[in-house]
Design an enzyme around this catalytic site. Structure first.
Site, mmCIF file in Angstrom:
data_model
loop_
_atom_site.group_PDB
_atom_site.id
_atom_site.type_symbol
_atom_site.label_atom_id
_atom_site.label_comp_id
_atom_site.label_asym_id
_atom_site.label_seq_id
_atom_site.Cartn_x
_atom_site.Cartn_y
_atom_site.Cartn_z
ATOM 1 N N ASP A 7 0.866 -1.191 0.000
ATOM 2 C CA ASP A 7 0.000 0.000 0.000
ATOM 3 C C ASP A 7 0.894 1.229 0.000
ATOM 4 O O ASP A 7 2.128 1.111 -0.053
ATOM 5 C CB ASP A 7 -0.952 -0.020 1.215
ATOM 6 C CG ASP A 7 -2.288 0.643 0.877
ATOM 7 O OD1 ASP A 7 -2.264 1.817 0.477
ATOM 8 O OD2 ASP A 7 -3.330 -0.013 1.000
ATOM 9 N N HIS A 47 -2.794 3.062 -4.677
ATOM 10 C CA HIS A 47 -2.181 2.724 -3.391
ATOM 11 C C HIS A 47 -0.729 2.265 -3.590
ATOM 12 O O HIS A 47 -0.310 1.228 -3.074
ATOM 13 C CB HIS A 47 -2.988 1.631 -2.680
ATOM 14 C CG HIS A 47 -4.290 2.145 -2.131
ATOM 15 N ND1 HIS A 47 -4.362 2.922 -1.008
ATOM 16 C CD2 HIS A 47 -5.560 2.022 -2.576
ATOM 17 C CE1 HIS A 47 -5.639 3.243 -0.765
ATOM 18 N NE2 HIS A 47 -6.385 2.721 -1.709
ATOM 19 N N ASP A 65 -8.801 -0.906 -5.800
ATOM 20 C CA ASP A 65 -9.668 0.056 -5.110
ATOM 21 C C ASP A 65 -9.062 1.447 -5.131
ATOM 22 O O ASP A 65 -7.846 1.609 -5.225
ATOM 23 C CB ASP A 65 -9.898 -0.377 -3.643
ATOM 24 C CG ASP A 65 -8.593 -0.394 -2.859
ATOM 25 O OD1 ASP A 65 -7.575 -0.837 -3.426
ATOM 26 O OD2 ASP A 65 -8.580 0.034 -1.689
ATOM 27 N N GLU A 66 -9.930 2.428 -5.051
ATOM 28 C CA GLU A 66 -9.539 3.826 -4.843
ATOM 29 C C GLU A 66 -8.346 4.239 -5.714
ATOM 30 O O GLU A 66 -7.393 4.843 -5.222
ATOM 31 C CB GLU A 66 -9.213 4.045 -3.361
ATOM 32 C CG GLU A 66 -10.401 3.731 -2.471
ATOM 33 C CD GLU A 66 -10.061 3.726 -0.990
ATOM 34 O OE1 GLU A 66 -10.881 4.190 -0.206
ATOM 35 O OE2 GLU A 66 -8.962 3.242 -0.612
ATOM 36 N N TRP A 109 -16.824 -4.434 -1.060
ATOM 37 C CA TRP A 109 -16.674 -3.701 0.209
ATOM 38 C C TRP A 109 -17.615 -2.519 0.291
ATOM 39 O O TRP A 109 -17.738 -1.904 1.336
ATOM 40 C CB TRP A 109 -15.221 -3.251 0.398
ATOM 41 C CG TRP A 109 -14.697 -2.221 -0.564
ATOM 42 C CD1 TRP A 109 -14.338 -2.426 -1.861
ATOM 43 C CD2 TRP A 109 -14.454 -0.831 -0.312
ATOM 44 N NE1 TRP A 109 -13.884 -1.265 -2.436
ATOM 45 C CE2 TRP A 109 -13.936 -0.261 -1.494
ATOM 46 C CE3 TRP A 109 -14.605 -0.016 0.805
ATOM 47 C CZ2 TRP A 109 -13.583 1.079 -1.615
ATOM 48 C CZ3 TRP A 109 -14.243 1.331 0.694
ATOM 49 C CH2 TRP A 109 -13.743 1.874 -0.498
ATOM 50 N N TRP A 116 -7.919 -2.754 8.644
ATOM 51 C CA TRP A 116 -6.997 -1.748 8.134
ATOM 52 C C TRP A 116 -6.304 -1.115 9.338
ATOM 53 O O TRP A 116 -6.944 -0.872 10.357
ATOM 54 C CB TRP A 116 -7.768 -0.688 7.334
ATOM 55 C CG TRP A 116 -8.546 -1.279 6.203
ATOM 56 C CD1 TRP A 116 -9.880 -1.561 6.179
ATOM 57 C CD2 TRP A 116 -8.037 -1.686 4.924
ATOM 58 N NE1 TRP A 116 -10.234 -2.113 4.971
ATOM 59 C CE2 TRP A 116 -9.126 -2.199 4.180
ATOM 60 C CE3 TRP A 116 -6.774 -1.665 4.336
ATOM 61 C CZ2 TRP A 116 -8.984 -2.688 2.883
ATOM 62 C CZ3 TRP A 116 -6.640 -2.150 3.042
ATOM 63 C CH2 TRP A 116 -7.733 -2.655 2.324
ATOM 64 N N GLU A 119 -4.384 1.848 9.881
ATOM 65 C CA GLU A 119 -3.913 3.235 10.023
ATOM 66 C C GLU A 119 -3.774 3.616 11.502
ATOM 67 O O GLU A 119 -2.806 4.249 11.911
ATOM 68 C CB GLU A 119 -4.894 4.213 9.366
ATOM 69 C CG GLU A 119 -4.865 4.215 7.850
ATOM 70 C CD GLU A 119 -5.871 3.257 7.245
ATOM 71 O OE1 GLU A 119 -6.308 2.310 7.937
ATOM 72 O OE2 GLU A 119 -6.215 3.447 6.064
HETATM 73 C C1 ACM Z 1 -10.979 -0.374 0.757
HETATM 74 O O1 ACM Z 1 -11.431 -0.253 1.905
HETATM 75 N N1 ACM Z 1 -10.389 0.654 0.157
HETATM 76 C C2 ACM Z 1 -11.061 -1.620 0.033
#
Ligand code: ACM
Ligand code: ZN
Length: 531
Positions: free
Chosen positions: A202, A275, A339-340, A406, A481, A483
């Protein structure tokens, strides 16, 4: 007459002993599909035979895990036996000689009487789950006075509702060492979860050794140590890069083997095409622009970094990485992210625009689908299949990858109707990095609230699918996740007990779920963990 009296006394004493025994509480998570508690209990002791029967030749190793857990958990040296020694005072684990269709590939039958325990399954996975059930059945006795583990008598027939029962761990935002990953796998195994989604790459760090691209780990795995995640300033030129870490190939193999011994498949995730700040910090030539990318240090949002989809070198890079990744992970699926992927750079990059023109693509979203499709096709040459986040789902999508859904359940519905397989982990129920309680009384976490009760109300099957499309829903998983999670203690705090709720949602038929009973079981499990 004398003999007759003796018989009466014997029968009376059996009857009295039996009626004095009570039905003991059974606290299994996930709740089994059928469980009939009986009076009495079985107490393993030094004389108990631990017997295995009809175990396939190539799966003999699988019995080692049960043996090891037996020693550790019941604090007994196993007296190993086989079918012949499985009489009084034994625990028999037998693979069915004739397949019992009702149990499927992971189910089991368990009969516990005061004399012995018999577990039967079609596979060693089923036997392993039977053993997890037995362990949990002894929790109440271990918490009672004296603490000697006993197993309440019962007849159990059990099998999972879904084949995919997963837990995800982000090791990029904060790094977790091999020891902790093993603990995470242990917790998963206890609750009969069978897929470990390892989020290895990431913006905040690349975490897996790749020989062809050494800078991924010499540079991409390290960032400045900041005491607070939110310290919002970019990396300074002279800031020492002291925080990070990565797994060597040897360590990856160790984790994969450890997981396999617990019937857990490991799914590595290599993020494409966003990412990717950690990649671009190491290999800036794969960006669309000349921006001085660094391994990210905080919650900059949205992340600007994206790999240049117009650069053939980027496709070669991913192929080189995935070739090495594929060798390390025996499970046929690799997660390739998706994603994103904020595509602002693509909109102004001549190479990306050229690719759109050459491939006659509609827009940047179609460019992402094209790129992911190229990689998916390459994975096929390695005998691997792709999982991608649901960001690529649209009514006109081309990809046939398995979709990890998700976001809104409608992406799962669209993709299932399109014929893609689906794994569900919606932010509404499965994001265990969100608060689990009133934020005022909790350590800092990701904004969002998923209480234990909310987590427990998750149904992986979305509404609006016919029987054919429902078959594409493989199951669900929770996501962690990291963070705001920088220690094993905090990771455990966030994952447990919500992981128990997830486990029951993916294993147990909804008709056997019971929130009130579940709360009582969790209390018992928590007391057991803390003892
Ligand atoms: C995600 O939570 N960006 C998969
Ligand atoms: Zn570009």
């Amino acid at each position: 007459m004398k003999r007759f009296n003796l018989l009466i006394i014997l029968l009376l004493s059996i009857f009295l002993t039996d009626s004095c025994q009570k039905i003991e509480p059974i606290v299994i998570i996930p709740e089994p599909q059928e469980c009939t508690p009986k009076k009495g209990h079985f107490t393993p002791d030094e004389g108990t035979f631990l017997c295995f029967s009809n175990i396939p030749e190539n799966e003999r190793d699988m019995t080692n895990t049960i043996r090891e857990q037996y020693s550790k958990f019941f604090k007994l040296t196993p007296n190993l036996g086989d079918e012949e020694s499985a009489g009084k005072n034994s625990m028999l684990f037998e693979v069915n000689k004739k397949r019992n269709e009702a149990l499927g590939d992971e189910g089991y039958e368990l009969i516990v009487t005061g004399r012995r325990v018999v577990a039967k399954a079609n596979t060693t996975a089923g036997l392993f789950y039977a053993f997890q059930t037995l362990k949990q059945m002894s929790y109440p006795s271990q918490l009672a006075e004296g603490g000697k583990p006993t197993i309440p008598c019962a007849k159990i027939t059990d099998h999972p509702r879904f084949a995919y029962r997963g837990a995800h761990l982000d090791v990029s935002r904060h790094f977790f060492d091999v020891n902790y990953v093993k603990k995470y796998l242990d917790m998963m195994a206890t609750y009969k979860l069978n897929k470990f989604h390892w989020h290895l790459t990431d913006d905040h760090g690349w975490r897996i050794q790749i020989d062809k691209y050494p800078a991924l780990t010499t540079k991409g795995a390290w960032r400045p140590e900041r005491s607070k995640w939110d310290t919002l300033h970019p990396v300074l030129p002279d800031e020492p890069m002291t925080y990070g870490g990565f797994y060597t190939k040897e360590q990856v193999r160790e984790i994969v083997a450890y997981a396999a011994a617990r019937h857990i498949d490991v799914i590595p995730e290599i993020e494409i095409p966003g990412h990717c700040s950690a990649i671009l910090a190491a290999y800036p030539q794969y960006a669309c622009d000349n921006y001085p990318y660094t391994v990210a240090v905080g919650p900059y949002w949205p992340p600007k970094a994206i790999m240049c989809a117009g650069n053939d070198g980027v496709i070669d890079f991913y192929k080189g990485v995935l070739e090495e990744v594929a060798e390390l992970f025996p499970y046929p699926y690799i997660h390739i992210g998706g994603d994103e992927a904020f595509n602002d750079n693509w909109q102004v990059c001549p190479k990306c625009q050229q690719r759109i023109a050459d491939m006659k693509l509609k827009d940047e979203m179609a460019l992402q689908q094209w790129l992911m499709n190229e990689i998916e096709e390459y994975l096929k040459t390695l005998d691997k299949k792709a999982i991608v986040w649901d960001d690529i789902v649209s009514e006109d999508m081309v990809n046939m990858s398995t979709i990890m859904s998700w976001q809104d359940p409608k992406t799962a519905v669209i993709a299932a109707k399109h014929g893609n397989d689906i794994i569900r982990c919606p932010t509404s129920h499965c994001y265990f990095n969100f608060y689990q309680n009133d934020p005022k009384s909790e350590p800092l976490a990701m904004d969002g609230l998923i209480t234990l009760e909310t987590a427990y109300s998750f149904d992986p099957m979305p509404e609006g699918l016919d029987e054919k499309a429902q078959k594409h829903i493989l199951g669900g998983q929770c996501n962690l996740w990291t963070e705001f999670i920088n220690t094993p203690k905090q990771a455990n705090y966030m994952i447990y007990p919500r992981i128990c709720a997830l486990a029951e949602c993916v294993w147990t038929d909804p008709s056997h779920k019971d929130w009130k009973k579940f709360q009582n079981k969790v209390e018992m499990h928590t007391a057991f963990r803390k003892r």
